[in-house]
Motif scaffolding. Structure first.
Motif, PDB file in Angstrom:
ATOM      1  N   CYS A 315       0.827  -1.211   0.000  1.00  0.00           N
ATOM      2  CA  CYS A 315       0.000   0.000   0.000  1.00  0.00           C
ATOM      3  C   CYS A 315       0.861   1.261   0.000  1.00  0.00           C
ATOM      4  O   CYS A 315       1.756   1.412   0.822  1.00  0.00           O
ATOM      5  CB  CYS A 315      -0.892  -0.038   1.225  1.00  0.00           C
ATOM      6  SG  CYS A 315      -1.864   1.444   1.423  1.00  0.00           S
ATOM      7  N   GLN A 316       0.569   2.175  -0.921  1.00  0.00           N
ATOM      8  CA  GLN A 316       1.311   3.438  -0.971  1.00  0.00           C
ATOM      9  C   GLN A 316       0.380   4.635  -0.737  1.00  0.00           C
ATOM     10  O   GLN A 316       0.619   5.728  -1.243  1.00  0.00           O
ATOM     11  CB  GLN A 316       2.025   3.553  -2.321  1.00  0.00           C
ATOM     12  CG  GLN A 316       3.186   2.577  -2.454  1.00  0.00           C
ATOM     13  CD  GLN A 316       3.952   2.804  -3.750  1.00  0.00           C
ATOM     14  OE1 GLN A 316       3.591   2.271  -4.784  1.00  0.00           O
ATOM     15  NE2 GLN A 316       4.990   3.613  -3.695  1.00  0.00           N
ATOM     16  N   CYS A 317      -0.683   4.390   0.035  1.00  0.00           N
ATOM     17  CA  CYS A 317      -1.647   5.465   0.301  1.00  0.00           C
ATOM     18  C   CYS A 317      -0.955   6.687   0.923  1.00  0.00           C
ATOM     19  O   CYS A 317      -1.325   7.824   0.632  1.00  0.00           O
ATOM     20  CB  CYS A 317      -2.749   4.990   1.242  1.00  0.00           C
ATOM     21  SG  CYS A 317      -3.908   3.857   0.471  1.00  0.00           S
ATOM     22  N   GLY A 318       0.032   6.422   1.793  1.00  0.00           N
ATOM     23  CA  GLY A 318       0.734   7.534   2.440  1.00  0.00           C
ATOM     24  C   GLY A 318       1.335   8.486   1.420  1.00  0.00           C
ATOM     25  O   GLY A 318       1.164   9.704   1.509  1.00  0.00           O
ATOM     26  N   GLU A 329       0.770   5.555  -9.983  1.00  0.00           N
ATOM     27  CA  GLU A 329       2.162   5.139  -9.761  1.00  0.00           C
ATOM     28  C   GLU A 329       2.289   4.083  -8.656  1.00  0.00           C
ATOM     29  O   GLU A 329       3.345   3.487  -8.489  1.00  0.00           O
ATOM     30  CB  GLU A 329       3.032   6.353  -9.426  1.00  0.00           C
ATOM     31  CG  GLU A 329       3.232   7.268 -10.623  1.00  0.00           C
ATOM     32  CD  GLU A 329       3.989   8.532 -10.286  1.00  0.00           C
ATOM     33  OE1 GLU A 329       5.131   8.667 -10.720  1.00  0.00           O
ATOM     34  OE2 GLU A 329       3.408   9.390  -9.593  1.00  0.00           O
ATOM     35  N   CYS A 330       1.212   3.859  -7.886  1.00  0.00           N
ATOM     36  CA  CYS A 330       1.235   2.789  -6.882  1.00  0.00           C
ATOM     37  C   CYS A 330       1.281   1.447  -7.624  1.00  0.00           C
ATOM     38  O   CYS A 330       0.556   1.246  -8.599  1.00  0.00           O
ATOM     39  CB  CYS A 330      -0.003   2.868  -5.994  1.00  0.00           C
ATOM     40  SG  CYS A 330      -0.113   1.476  -4.861  1.00  0.00           S
ATOM     41  N   LYS A 331       2.128   0.538  -7.093  1.00  0.00           N
ATOM     42  CA  LYS A 331       2.370  -0.727  -7.826  1.00  0.00           C
ATOM     43  C   LYS A 331       1.111  -1.579  -7.969  1.00  0.00           C
ATOM     44  O   LYS A 331       0.989  -2.371  -8.894  1.00  0.00           O
ATOM     45  CB  LYS A 331       3.447  -1.529  -7.103  1.00  0.00           C
ATOM     46  CG  LYS A 331       4.840  -0.955  -7.264  1.00  0.00           C
ATOM     47  CD  LYS A 331       5.837  -1.845  -6.552  1.00  0.00           C
ATOM     48  CE  LYS A 331       6.908  -1.098  -5.795  1.00  0.00           C
ATOM     49  NZ  LYS A 331       6.555  -0.299  -4.669  1.00  0.00           N
ATOM     50  N   ALA A 336      -4.141  -5.415  -8.154  1.00  0.00           N
ATOM     51  CA  ALA A 336      -4.616  -5.995  -6.892  1.00  0.00           C
ATOM     52  C   ALA A 336      -5.568  -5.049  -6.179  1.00  0.00           C
ATOM     53  O   ALA A 336      -6.445  -5.479  -5.427  1.00  0.00           O
ATOM     54  CB  ALA A 336      -3.423  -6.329  -6.005  1.00  0.00           C
ATOM     55  N   CYS A 337      -5.409  -3.743  -6.382  1.00  0.00           N
ATOM     56  CA  CYS A 337      -6.243  -2.759  -5.671  1.00  0.00           C
ATOM     57  C   CYS A 337      -7.215  -2.080  -6.637  1.00  0.00           C
ATOM     58  O   CYS A 337      -6.800  -1.334  -7.524  1.00  0.00           O
ATOM     59  CB  CYS A 337      -5.340  -1.727  -4.989  1.00  0.00           C
ATOM     60  SG  CYS A 337      -6.263  -0.607  -3.926  1.00  0.00           S
ATOM     61  N   THR A 338      -8.481  -2.379  -6.465  1.00  0.00           N
ATOM     62  CA  THR A 338      -9.551  -1.752  -7.261  1.00  0.00           C
ATOM     63  C   THR A 338     -10.677  -1.379  -6.289  1.00  0.00           C
ATOM     64  O   THR A 338     -10.653  -1.817  -5.146  1.00  0.00           O
ATOM     65  CB  THR A 338     -10.116  -2.735  -8.316  1.00  0.00           C
ATOM     66  OG1 THR A 338     -10.815  -3.772  -7.614  1.00  0.00           O
ATOM     67  CG2 THR A 338      -9.039  -3.336  -9.196  1.00  0.00           C
ATOM     68  N   CYS A 346      -7.582   4.929   0.009  1.00  0.00           N
ATOM     69  CA  CYS A 346      -7.776   5.896  -1.086  1.00  0.00           C
ATOM     70  C   CYS A 346      -8.594   5.316  -2.235  1.00  0.00           C
ATOM     71  O   CYS A 346      -9.063   6.034  -3.109  1.00  0.00           O
ATOM     72  CB  CYS A 346      -6.434   6.366  -1.627  1.00  0.00           C
ATOM     73  SG  CYS A 346      -5.395   7.112  -0.393  1.00  0.00           S
ATOM     74  N   MET A 347      -8.727   3.977  -2.261  1.00  0.00           N
ATOM     75  CA  MET A 347      -9.501   3.338  -3.323  1.00  0.00           C
ATOM     76  C   MET A 347     -10.963   3.135  -2.891  1.00  0.00           C
ATOM     77  O   MET A 347     -11.817   2.803  -3.702  1.00  0.00           O
ATOM     78  CB  MET A 347      -8.851   1.995  -3.672  1.00  0.00           C
ATOM     79  CG  MET A 347      -9.334   1.346  -4.938  1.00  0.00           C
ATOM     80  SD  MET A 347      -9.121   2.379  -6.403  1.00  0.00           S
ATOM     81  CE  MET A 347      -7.638   1.701  -7.126  1.00  0.00           C
ATOM     82  N   VAL A 348     -11.244   3.341  -1.592  1.00  0.00           N
ATOM     83  CA  VAL A 348     -12.590   3.055  -1.096  1.00  0.00           C
ATOM     84  C   VAL A 348     -13.465   4.294  -1.101  1.00  0.00           C
ATOM     85  O   VAL A 348     -14.580   4.302  -1.616  1.00  0.00           O
ATOM     86  CB  VAL A 348     -12.531   2.512   0.359  1.00  0.00           C
ATOM     87  CG1 VAL A 348     -13.930   2.175   0.844  1.00  0.00           C
ATOM     88  CG2 VAL A 348     -11.632   1.308   0.452  1.00  0.00           C
ATOM     89  N   ALA A 353      -8.344   9.703  -3.817  1.00  0.00           N
ATOM     90  CA  ALA A 353      -7.695  10.027  -5.095  1.00  0.00           C
ATOM     91  C   ALA A 353      -7.608   8.785  -5.986  1.00  0.00           C
ATOM     92  O   ALA A 353      -7.783   8.879  -7.200  1.00  0.00           O
ATOM     93  CB  ALA A 353      -6.305  10.596  -4.846  1.00  0.00           C
ATOM     94  N   CYS A 354      -7.337   7.607  -5.396  1.00  0.00           N
ATOM     95  CA  CYS A 354      -7.198   6.401  -6.224  1.00  0.00           C
ATOM     96  C   CYS A 354      -8.547   6.022  -6.841  1.00  0.00           C
ATOM     97  O   CYS A 354      -8.602   5.630  -8.013  1.00  0.00           O
ATOM     98  CB  CYS A 354      -6.632   5.248  -5.402  1.00  0.00           C
ATOM     99  SG  CYS A 354      -4.959   5.583  -4.839  1.00  0.00           S
ATOM    100  N   ALA A 355      -9.612   6.138  -6.047  1.00  0.00           N
ATOM    101  CA  ALA A 355     -10.952   5.837  -6.584  1.00  0.00           C
ATOM    102  C   ALA A 355     -11.283   6.809  -7.711  1.00  0.00           C
ATOM    103  O   ALA A 355     -11.807   6.409  -8.760  1.00  0.00           O
ATOM    104  CB  ALA A 355     -11.999   5.923  -5.478  1.00  0.00           C
TER     105      ALA A 355
HETATM  106  S1  SF4 Z   1      -5.534   2.796  -2.402  1.00  0.00           S
HETATM  107 FE1  SF4 Z   1      -4.167   3.612  -3.988  1.00  0.00          FE
HETATM  108  S2  SF4 Z   1      -2.194   3.937  -2.980  1.00  0.00           S
HETATM  109 FE2  SF4 Z   1      -3.442   2.657  -1.600  1.00  0.00          FE
HETATM  110  S3  SF4 Z   1      -2.882   0.564  -2.202  1.00  0.00           S
HETATM  111 FE3  SF4 Z   1      -4.656   1.056  -3.449  1.00  0.00          FE
HETATM  112  S4  SF4 Z   1      -3.814   1.881  -5.372  1.00  0.00           S
HETATM  113 FE4  SF4 Z   1      -2.154   1.874  -3.854  1.00  0.00          FE
END
Ligand code: SF4
Length: 388
Positions: A315-318, A329-331, A336-338, A346-348, A353-355
């Motif tokens: 997780c690169q939320c920080g 840019e998060c791997k 794996a993260c949707t 950040c995806m929830v 921002a990720c969502a």
């Molecule tokens: S929410 Fe965003 S930053 Fe956090 S793990 Fe998922 S893609 Fe990466």
């Protein structure tokens, strides 16, 4: 302006964008939009594509779900699993992963977790179920804290003893200060979070201009609000000014909302420190219930583990919350993260921002990528023509 489409006028947007390009003269500028609501407007309406390429919009920490650390989710789940408890929360908190699952998982396991639209709905449940303990999971910045405060005052006035609040309200100013003090970050200006400013007013932001020499424009949430706010920021930089300006004057008053602030002051006080996801412990950055309201404080009423939990390694939320990296840019972004299988907050959240990037921005990224060879070919062709 009266109707929403007037805030989405393409012609006005293009004119403002040309002015931004003229004033910034191709200088690379990083402007942080502090609020997750702004991030969604930017991606949803393709504002990054309208702005000149030297303007880099950086996402800030203004999403309360995103900054909540995993340990607090575990604490919430621990309360929800206690017998005789109805645990209430806003919808997006249901899916935020803790170290051993989410509130939704706890519900599937038999805990009585319900989502509500406001703390007053939770208070209503307390009225309807006098034999149960109803707990409200209070999260949010100064925007939502007043509604928690008003609900607490009502519970106190009505003497409702089977209602309590698990308070996780955070404050935006210490979060912004932590970013300004972070060595990772070089920013040229800020778009201030309009809805928070509606409550706290303009004055709390003056230190950013005075002590850090950065312009701040308090911004609204429609596309033209954002573009006009960028224009106002760039204009300040061009004129060598650093001030707090109010683009969202139709909503934000300089003094904020004194009644809301008074209700917060009567029910809550500053915590000495609070952990923010990605930003660590920040002094005086969150609120707790005042001691005289202890009987409505879930942290007093129930035992919570209170254990600090590290984020998953992937997780690169920080970094996303500090604006150090862009969501894509998060791997694990989009793999794996949707939104269906979130690893980080950040995806929830609807403000994450990720969502936002997953729902809208990835198309713009795809478009940018697909445009690259075309631009290069065009440049190559022009160079070839010039050279011949
Ligand atoms: S929410 Fe965003 S930053 Fe956090 S793990 Fe998922 S893609 Fe990466």
């Amino acid at each position: 302006m009266k109707y929403v489409d007037e805030f989405r006028d393409g012609e006005v947007a293009r004119n403002l964008s040309s002015e931004i390009a003229r004033l910034s003269k191709g200088k690379p500028l990083k402007i942080m939009e502090v609020c997750g609501g702004h991030t969604h407007t930017i991606y949803k309406h393709g504002i990054e594509d309208v702005l000149p390429p030297n303007i880099d919009m950086v996402h800030g920490p203004g999403c309360p779900v995103c900054v909540l650390p995993m340990g607090r989710i575990d604490d919430a789940i621990a309360i929800a699993r206690q017998p005789n408890v109805i645990f209430t929360t806003f919808g997006d908190m249901m899916r935020v992963p803790g170290s051993k699952g989410s509130l939704l998982d706890a519900k599937a396991d038999g805990a009585d977790v319900r989502f509500v639209y406001s703390p007053l709905d939770a208070l209503k449940l307390a009225h309807q179920h006098p034999d149960k303990q109803v707990v409200f999971f209070a999260i949010g910045f100064e925007t939502t804290a007043p509604s928690t405060a008003v609900t607490l005052l009502r519970a106190q006035a009505e003497g409702i003893k089977n209602f309590s609040v698990f308070c996780n309200h955070v404050m935006i100013i210490p979060g912004i200060k932590a970013i300004l003090d972070s060595p990772d970050m070089r920013l040229d200006g800020f778009l201030g979070p309009g809805h928070v400013c509606m409550v706290i007013g303009m004055r709390p932001y003056t230190f950013i201009a005075r002590d850090y020499g950065k312009p701040v424009v308090l911004a609204g949430f429609e596309p033209l609000d954002i573009i006009q706010s960028v224009y106002m920021t760039v204009k300040q930089l061009d004129e060598g000014r650093c001030e707090v300006e109010n683009q969202y004057a139709r909503v934000v008053r300089p003094e904020g909302n004194p009644k809301a602030l008074e209700a917060m002051g009567r029910t809550m006080e500053l915590r000495p420190f609070f952990e923010w996801r990605g930003l660590g412990f920040i002094n005086h950055s969150a609120l707790k219930l005042r001691p005289e309201l202890a009987q409505w404080d879930a942290e007093t009423k129930f035992e919570v583990p209170g254990i600090r939990v590290a984020d998953p390694k992937a997780c690169q939320c920080g970094e996303v919350l500090k604006g150090v990296i862009k969501p894509w840019e998060c791997k694990v972004f989009g793999t794996a993260c949707t939104p269906e299988t979130p690893i980080g907050t950040c995806m929830v959240s609807s403000e994450g921002a990720c969502a936002a990037y997953f729902n809208y921005g990835r198309f713009s990224l795809a478009a940018q990528r697909s445009r690259l060879p075309v631009i290069n070919l065009t440049q190559a062709a022009e160079t070839a023509v010039k050279g011949s």
